[in-house]
Motif scaffolding. Structure first.
Motif, PDB file in Angstrom:
ATOM      1  N   ARG A 125       0.203  57.875  32.557  1.00 57.32           N
ATOM      2  CA  ARG A 125       0.278  59.158  33.169  1.00 57.32           C
ATOM      3  C   ARG A 125       1.436  59.411  34.319  1.00 57.32           C
ATOM      4  O   ARG A 125       1.713  58.271  35.037  1.00 57.32           O
ATOM      5  CB  ARG A 125      -0.960  59.675  34.020  1.00 57.32           C
ATOM      6  N   ASP A 126       1.755  60.446  34.506  1.00 56.45           N
ATOM      7  CA  ASP A 126       2.645  60.723  36.002  1.00 56.45           C
ATOM      8  C   ASP A 126       1.654  60.715  37.174  1.00 56.45           C
ATOM      9  O   ASP A 126       0.437  60.854  36.819  1.00 56.45           O
ATOM     10  CB  ASP A 126       3.461  61.859  35.920  1.00 56.45           C
ATOM     11  N   SER A 127       2.010  61.131  38.507  1.00 57.86           N
ATOM     12  CA  SER A 127       1.240  61.259  39.548  1.00 57.86           C
ATOM     13  C   SER A 127       0.443  62.200  39.473  1.00 57.86           C
ATOM     14  O   SER A 127      -0.545  62.407  40.313  1.00 57.86           O
ATOM     15  CB  SER A 127       2.231  61.137  40.843  1.00 57.86           C
ATOM     16  N   LYS A 128       0.674  63.457  38.710  1.00 60.14           N
ATOM     17  CA  LYS A 128      -0.065  64.632  38.812  1.00 60.14           C
ATOM     18  C   LYS A 128      -0.944  64.513  37.472  1.00 60.14           C
ATOM     19  O   LYS A 128      -1.995  65.403  37.759  1.00 60.14           O
ATOM     20  CB  LYS A 128       0.868  65.889  38.523  1.00 60.14           C
ATOM     21  N   GLY A 129      -1.122  63.495  36.840  1.00 61.22           N
ATOM     22  CA  GLY A 129      -2.176  63.473  36.006  1.00 61.22           C
ATOM     23  C   GLY A 129      -1.834  63.762  34.500  1.00 61.22           C
ATOM     24  O   GLY A 129      -2.438  63.730  33.510  1.00 61.22           O
ATOM     25  N   SER A 130      -0.604  64.205  34.247  1.00 63.24           N
ATOM     26  CA  SER A 130      -0.069  64.699  33.010  1.00 63.24           C
ATOM     27  C   SER A 130       0.167  63.323  32.132  1.00 63.24           C
ATOM     28  O   SER A 130       0.724  62.335  32.577  1.00 63.24           O
ATOM     29  CB  SER A 130       1.269  65.376  33.041  1.00 63.24           C
ATOM     30  N   THR A 131      -0.484  63.308  30.842  1.00 64.13           N
ATOM     31  CA  THR A 131      -0.325  62.127  29.886  1.00 64.13           C
ATOM     32  C   THR A 131       1.020  62.014  29.376  1.00 64.13           C
ATOM     33  O   THR A 131       1.648  62.967  28.913  1.00 64.13           O
ATOM     34  CB  THR A 131      -1.076  62.145  28.958  1.00 64.13           C
ATOM     35  N   ILE A 132       1.560  60.926  29.534  1.00 59.79           N
ATOM     36  CA  ILE A 132       2.882  60.459  28.973  1.00 59.79           C
ATOM     37  C   ILE A 132       2.670  60.042  27.699  1.00 59.79           C
ATOM     38  O   ILE A 132       3.248  60.334  26.769  1.00 59.79           O
ATOM     39  CB  ILE A 132       3.556  59.625  30.093  1.00 59.79           C
ATOM     40  N   VAL A 174       4.424  51.348  39.830  1.00 63.48           N
ATOM     41  CA  VAL A 174       3.265  51.630  38.913  1.00 63.48           C
ATOM     42  C   VAL A 174       2.074  51.450  39.744  1.00 63.48           C
ATOM     43  O   VAL A 174       2.090  50.269  40.384  1.00 63.48           O
ATOM     44  CB  VAL A 174       3.385  50.611  37.812  1.00 63.48           C
ATOM     45  N   THR A 175       0.980  51.960  39.477  1.00 64.71           N
ATOM     46  CA  THR A 175      -0.361  51.719  39.801  1.00 64.71           C
ATOM     47  C   THR A 175      -1.201  51.740  38.569  1.00 64.71           C
ATOM     48  O   THR A 175      -1.193  52.542  37.805  1.00 64.71           O
ATOM     49  CB  THR A 175      -0.941  52.877  41.019  1.00 64.71           C
ATOM     50  N   VAL A 176      -1.924  50.627  38.846  1.00 69.10           N
ATOM     51  CA  VAL A 176      -2.963  50.247  37.327  1.00 69.10           C
ATOM     52  C   VAL A 176      -4.079  50.455  38.124  1.00 69.10           C
ATOM     53  O   VAL A 176      -4.699  49.589  39.046  1.00 69.10           O
ATOM     54  CB  VAL A 176      -2.882  48.761  36.943  1.00 69.10           C
ATOM     55  N   GLN A 177      -4.775  51.668  37.595  1.00 74.68           N
ATOM     56  CA  GLN A 177      -6.215  51.765  38.023  1.00 74.68           C
ATOM     57  C   GLN A 177      -7.354  51.148  37.238  1.00 74.68           C
ATOM     58  O   GLN A 177      -7.036  50.609  36.134  1.00 74.68           O
ATOM     59  CB  GLN A 177      -6.742  53.341  37.872  1.00 74.68           C
ATOM     60  N   ASP A 178      -8.548  50.755  37.852  1.00 74.33           N
ATOM     61  CA  ASP A 178      -9.605  49.965  37.048  1.00 74.33           C
ATOM     62  C   ASP A 178     -10.030  50.980  35.948  1.00 74.33           C
ATOM     63  O   ASP A 178      -9.887  52.197  35.847  1.00 74.33           O
ATOM     64  CB  ASP A 178     -10.873  49.992  38.059  1.00 74.33           C
ATOM     65  N   LEU A 179     -10.426  50.333  34.793  1.00 75.69           N
ATOM     66  CA  LEU A 179     -10.382  50.915  33.533  1.00 75.69           C
ATOM     67  C   LEU A 179     -12.102  51.542  33.686  1.00 75.69           C
ATOM     68  O   LEU A 179     -12.873  50.995  34.417  1.00 75.69           O
ATOM     69  CB  LEU A 179     -10.300  50.293  32.317  1.00 75.69           C
ATOM     70  N   LYS A 180     -12.343  52.545  32.851  1.00 78.00           N
ATOM     71  CA  LYS A 180     -13.811  53.092  32.905  1.00 78.00           C
ATOM     72  C   LYS A 180     -14.631  52.174  31.394  1.00 78.00           C
ATOM     73  O   LYS A 180     -13.816  51.696  30.744  1.00 78.00           O
ATOM     74  CB  LYS A 180     -13.733  54.578  32.580  1.00 78.00           C
ATOM     75  N   LEU A 181     -15.797  52.358  31.403  1.00 79.88           N
ATOM     76  CA  LEU A 181     -16.325  51.773  30.292  1.00 79.88           C
ATOM     77  C   LEU A 181     -17.065  52.864  29.541  1.00 79.88           C
ATOM     78  O   LEU A 181     -17.584  53.806  30.161  1.00 79.88           O
ATOM     79  CB  LEU A 181     -17.649  50.851  31.082  1.00 79.88           C
ATOM     80  N   SER A 182     -16.876  52.639  28.196  1.00 79.67           N
ATOM     81  CA  SER A 182     -17.735  53.428  27.241  1.00 79.67           C
ATOM     82  C   SER A 182     -18.064  52.513  26.086  1.00 79.67           C
ATOM     83  O   SER A 182     -17.843  52.888  24.986  1.00 79.67           O
ATOM     84  CB  SER A 182     -16.714  54.656  26.694  1.00 79.67           C
ATOM     85  N   PRO A 211      -0.810  57.359  44.008  1.00 86.87           N
ATOM     86  CA  PRO A 211       0.489  57.522  43.496  1.00 86.87           C
ATOM     87  C   PRO A 211       1.310  58.806  44.086  1.00 86.87           C
ATOM     88  O   PRO A 211       0.603  59.389  44.500  1.00 86.87           O
ATOM     89  CB  PRO A 211       0.164  57.810  42.041  1.00 86.87           C
ATOM     90  N   ASP A 212       2.753  58.502  43.983  1.00 84.19           N
ATOM     91  CA  ASP A 212       3.520  59.506  44.510  1.00 84.19           C
ATOM     92  C   ASP A 212       4.285  59.904  43.322  1.00 84.19           C
ATOM     93  O   ASP A 212       4.164  59.338  42.244  1.00 84.19           O
ATOM     94  CB  ASP A 212       4.445  59.073  45.743  1.00 84.19           C
ATOM     95  N   ALA A 213       5.153  60.821  43.237  1.00 84.66           N
ATOM     96  CA  ALA A 213       6.234  61.351  42.350  1.00 84.66           C
ATOM     97  C   ALA A 213       6.934  60.284  41.605  1.00 84.66           C
ATOM     98  O   ALA A 213       7.155  60.499  40.386  1.00 84.66           O
ATOM     99  CB  ALA A 213       7.249  62.310  43.078  1.00 84.66           C
ATOM    100  N   ASN A 214       7.054  58.983  42.144  1.00 91.68           N
ATOM    101  CA  ASN A 214       7.978  58.108  41.426  1.00 91.68           C
ATOM    102  C   ASN A 214       6.916  57.011  40.835  1.00 91.68           C
ATOM    103  O   ASN A 214       7.458  55.658  40.642  1.00 91.68           O
ATOM    104  CB  ASN A 214       8.800  57.368  42.580  1.00 91.68           C
ATOM    105  N   THR A 215       5.673  57.267  40.830  1.00 90.17           N
ATOM    106  CA  THR A 215       4.616  56.144  40.287  1.00 90.17           C
ATOM    107  C   THR A 215       4.110  56.403  38.835  1.00 90.17           C
ATOM    108  O   THR A 215       3.780  57.814  38.815  1.00 90.17           O
ATOM    109  CB  THR A 215       3.533  56.071  41.262  1.00 90.17           C
ATOM    110  N   LEU A 216       4.022  55.587  38.073  1.00 91.88           N
ATOM    111  CA  LEU A 216       3.375  55.620  36.869  1.00 91.88           C
ATOM    112  C   LEU A 216       2.016  55.204  36.855  1.00 91.88           C
ATOM    113  O   LEU A 216       1.987  54.194  37.840  1.00 91.88           O
ATOM    114  CB  LEU A 216       4.261  54.707  35.784  1.00 91.88           C
TER     115      LEU A 216
END
Length: 179
Positions: free
Chosen positions: A130-137, A43-51, A89-94
């Protein structure tokens, strides 16, 4: 009839210590249950964005703070071989990211003495897995606010405490996608 004070006290404490609002379960982009067969070892957790309308020091810091809480909660599960922050991320990364849509510290003094919503604290966020390609799970919706009746419990609630509980819920949902 034997009186059992311990369960009663525990139930009452649970009700009093909880904030109002919810953290949803993991849902698809249209609110449907997730049926993903994809499983991830990292898993990689990215910094969130602000809105949010008002941006201050705590609001700006929350995009890192909340992501850190999610990563910590995921690490505690022990279900992923690797939990990193802002990694490629790689192919095995959430990939977990999202947007903080509401952050209001409120006023603990007003919550304590007046209650009934005066000085309420709020925290809302849309967290995406998301998966590593950016597709929403799937997505988790966080919508939390302080206890409306006031008193010491409401005064002690803050966006930071809401993030702690939401991070635990997000981690419990993400482990369903672990290999």
């Amino acid at each position: 009839m034997k009186f059992a004070p311990r369960p009663l006290v525990l139930a009452l404490a649970g009700c009093l210590l909880s904030s109002c609002g919810t953290t949803s379960s993991l849902k698809g982009t249209h609110g449907e249950a997730i049926t993903s067969t994809r499983k991830f070892s990292k898993v990689t957790v990215q910094d969130l964005k602000l809105s949010v309308a008002e941006v201050g020091e705590k609001v700006t810091a929350s995009k890192v703070y909340f992501a850190d809480r999610i990563a910590t909660a995921l690490n505690k599960t022990g279900r992923f071989a690797s939990v990193k922050r802002n990694a490629t991320p790689d192919a095995n990364t959430l990939v977990i990211d999202g947007v903080i849509t509401k952050y209001v510290e409120g006023n603990p003094t007003l919550r304590f003495f007046i209650g009934m919503g005066a000085g309420s604290a709020f925290f809302e966020s849309d967290v995406t897995l998301r998966d590593s390609k950016g597709s929403t799970i799937g997505k988790v919706k966080v919508d939390k606010n302080s206890w409306a009746l006031g008193g010491g419990i409401a005064a002690g609630q803050s966006p930071q405490s809401f993030m702690e509980g939401a991070a635990d819920k997000i981690a419990s949902e993400a482990v369903n996608l672990a290999k």
